[in-house]
Enzyme design. Structure first.
Site, PDB file in Angstrom:
ATOM      1  N   HIS A   1     -11.797  -9.153  89.187  1.00  0.00           N
ATOM      2  CA  HIS A   1     -13.197  -8.712  89.130  1.00  0.00           C
ATOM      3  C   HIS A   1     -14.015  -9.790  88.410  1.00  0.00           C
ATOM      4  O   HIS A   1     -13.531 -10.423  87.469  1.00  0.00           O
ATOM      5  CB  HIS A   1     -13.295  -7.374  88.384  1.00  0.00           C
TER       6      HIS A   1
ATOM      7  N   ASN B   1     -15.080   2.077  90.684  1.00  0.00           N
ATOM      8  CA  ASN B   1     -14.613   1.302  89.538  1.00  0.00           C
ATOM      9  C   ASN B   1     -15.367   1.826  88.313  1.00  0.00           C
ATOM     10  O   ASN B   1     -16.541   1.528  88.149  1.00  0.00           O
ATOM     11  CB  ASN B   1     -14.906  -0.192  89.773  1.00  0.00           C
ATOM     12  N   TRP B   2     -14.656   2.595  87.526  1.00  0.00           N
ATOM     13  CA  TRP B   2     -15.322   3.206  86.364  1.00  0.00           C
ATOM     14  C   TRP B   2     -15.590   2.191  85.258  1.00  0.00           C
ATOM     15  O   TRP B   2     -16.256   2.498  84.285  1.00  0.00           O
ATOM     16  CB  TRP B   2     -14.457   4.361  85.831  1.00  0.00           C
ATOM     17  N   LYS B   3     -15.006   0.998  85.351  1.00  0.00           N
ATOM     18  CA  LYS B   3     -15.145  -0.012  84.296  1.00  0.00           C
ATOM     19  C   LYS B   3     -14.784   0.632  82.943  1.00  0.00           C
ATOM     20  O   LYS B   3     -13.919   1.513  82.909  1.00  0.00           O
ATOM     21  CB  LYS B   3     -16.546  -0.623  84.333  1.00  0.00           C
TER      22      LYS B   3
ATOM     23  N   GLY C   1     -19.476   0.682  91.267  1.00  0.00           N
ATOM     24  CA  GLY C   1     -19.465   0.787  89.807  1.00  0.00           C
ATOM     25  C   GLY C   1     -20.304   1.962  89.359  1.00  0.00           C
ATOM     26  O   GLY C   1     -19.860   3.111  89.364  1.00  0.00           O
ATOM     27  N   GLY C   2     -21.545   1.683  88.992  1.00  0.00           N
ATOM     28  CA  GLY C   2     -22.432   2.696  88.396  1.00  0.00           C
ATOM     29  C   GLY C   2     -22.440   4.025  89.135  1.00  0.00           C
ATOM     30  O   GLY C   2     -22.282   5.086  88.510  1.00  0.00           O
TER      31      GLY C   2
ATOM     32  N   SER D   1     -24.170  -2.701  93.372  1.00  0.00           N
ATOM     33  CA  SER D   1     -25.283  -1.747  93.468  1.00  0.00           C
ATOM     34  C   SER D   1     -25.248  -0.929  94.759  1.00  0.00           C
ATOM     35  O   SER D   1     -26.300  -0.585  95.298  1.00  0.00           O
ATOM     36  CB  SER D   1     -26.632  -2.461  93.305  1.00  0.00           C
TER      37      SER D   1
ATOM     38  N   GLU E   1     -18.065  -8.995  96.170  1.00  0.00           N
ATOM     39  CA  GLU E   1     -19.015  -8.519  95.173  1.00  0.00           C
ATOM     40  C   GLU E   1     -19.883  -9.675  94.687  1.00  0.00           C
ATOM     41  O   GLU E   1     -19.478 -10.418  93.770  1.00  0.00           O
ATOM     42  CB  GLU E   1     -18.264  -7.920  93.978  1.00  0.00           C
TER      43      GLU E   1
ATOM     44  N   GLU F   1     -16.196  -9.604  86.247  1.00  0.00           N
ATOM     45  CA  GLU F   1     -16.312  -9.405  84.793  1.00  0.00           C
ATOM     46  C   GLU F   1     -15.074  -9.929  84.078  1.00  0.00           C
ATOM     47  O   GLU F   1     -15.160 -10.412  82.947  1.00  0.00           O
ATOM     48  CB  GLU F   1     -16.569  -7.908  84.500  1.00  0.00           C
TER      49      GLU F   1
ATOM     50  N   GLY G   1     -24.481  -4.236  89.090  1.00  0.00           N
ATOM     51  CA  GLY G   1     -25.170  -3.553  87.992  1.00  0.00           C
ATOM     52  C   GLY G   1     -26.639  -3.921  87.855  1.00  0.00           C
ATOM     53  O   GLY G   1     -27.264  -3.610  86.847  1.00  0.00           O
TER      54      GLY G   1
END
Ligand code: 13P
Length: 256
Positions: A99, A13-15, A238-239, A217, A171, A101, A177
């Site tokens: 998600h 997930n590149w966000k 993500g990251g 993470s 998640e 977010e 993150g």
């Protein structure tokens, strides 16, 4: 993981990161090692504006492209929204729904998540539905109640033959993150519970077949242990998905 009954899916997930011009070089790096993608499906969920470039860059590979959100409406006067049919026509195969977010910063409710899930399934996209508890919910011991409620309302009214096409991503919000990963035991407990919800709402076959990812993470150092849990069938990353080397290392862990 249990590859006998269900797919292992590693999704990045590149966000809201990278630029359209970054897609090609990233894809070249990933494609150079694409031979490693044997036993798992790999998806890159890119910002909508980068989907056409990603579809082009990953053409003729086993790497699919996904979106990060979708409208619950089919078409019409919804400025700024993107429909499931539009995503599909642009070449996306997957879409992240609900998600944390989006729930947190964009007021996405359980009802909206259910509407988006219906829209995605209708258009033939594979939905990745996110659920997860906050730190205070974990600390007060209500995580499993929360997750069960989120999964049940997401799936409300979805028939069994469609439910089979859904991926659920667990998640925990406190792990996103933050570098704080759920322990394999914590993640397994929740993912097992999500499978139990499928068993209750549908049947044992549906429960066995659903792919359940862990996200929060996940990185090359912890992926193998998380993925070795029986009810964890992949990762939503993500990251670490912004770095082709790290993503490849996680894909490698899923191929073991
Ligand atoms: P991180 O891997 O950066 O913690 O993000 C997880 C996530 O939110 C993926 O959807």
């Amino acid at each position: 993981m249990n590859r006998k009954y269900r797919k292992t899916v590693i999704a990045g997930n590149w966000k809201m990161n990278l630029l359209p011009s970054d897609v090609k070089p990233f894809a070249e790096r990933l494609k150079a090692e694409a031979g490693r993608v044997k036993f798992c499906d790999v998806v890159i969920c890119a910002p909508a504006v980068m989907i056409p470039a990603a579809v082009k860059a990953f053409r003729d590979t086993r790497i699919a492209v996904g979106a990060q959100d979708v409208s619950e409406h089919d078409a019409g006067a919804f400025t700024g929204e993107i429909s499931a049919a539009q995503l599909r026509d642009a070449g996306a195969k997957y879409v992240i729904i609900g998600h944390s977010e989006r729930r947190q910063y964009h007021g996405e409710t359980d009802a909206a998540v259910n509407g988006k899930l219906r829209a995605a399934l209708e258009a033939g996209l594979t939905p990745i539905v996110c659920v997860g508890e906050t730190l205070s919910q974990r600390e007060t011991g209500v995580s499993l109640d929360m997750i069960r409620a989120q999964v049940k309302s997401a799936l409300y009214g979805i028939p069994a033959e469609k439910a089979r096409k859904i991926i659920i991503a667990y998640e925990p919000i406190w792990a996103i993150g933050t570098g704080m990963t759920a322990t394999p035991e914590q993640a397994e407990e929740v993912c097992g519970e999500i499978r139990a919800v499928f068993r209750g709402m549908y049947d044992a076959r549906a429960a066995r077949a659903v792919t359940i990812q862990y996200g929060g993470s996940m990185n090359p150092a912890n992926a193998a242990e998380l993925l070795s849990q029986p009810d964890i069938d992949g990762g939503l990353i993500g990251g670490a998905s912004l770095d082709a080397e790290k993503l490849l290392a996680i894909i490698n862990a899923a191929n073991q």
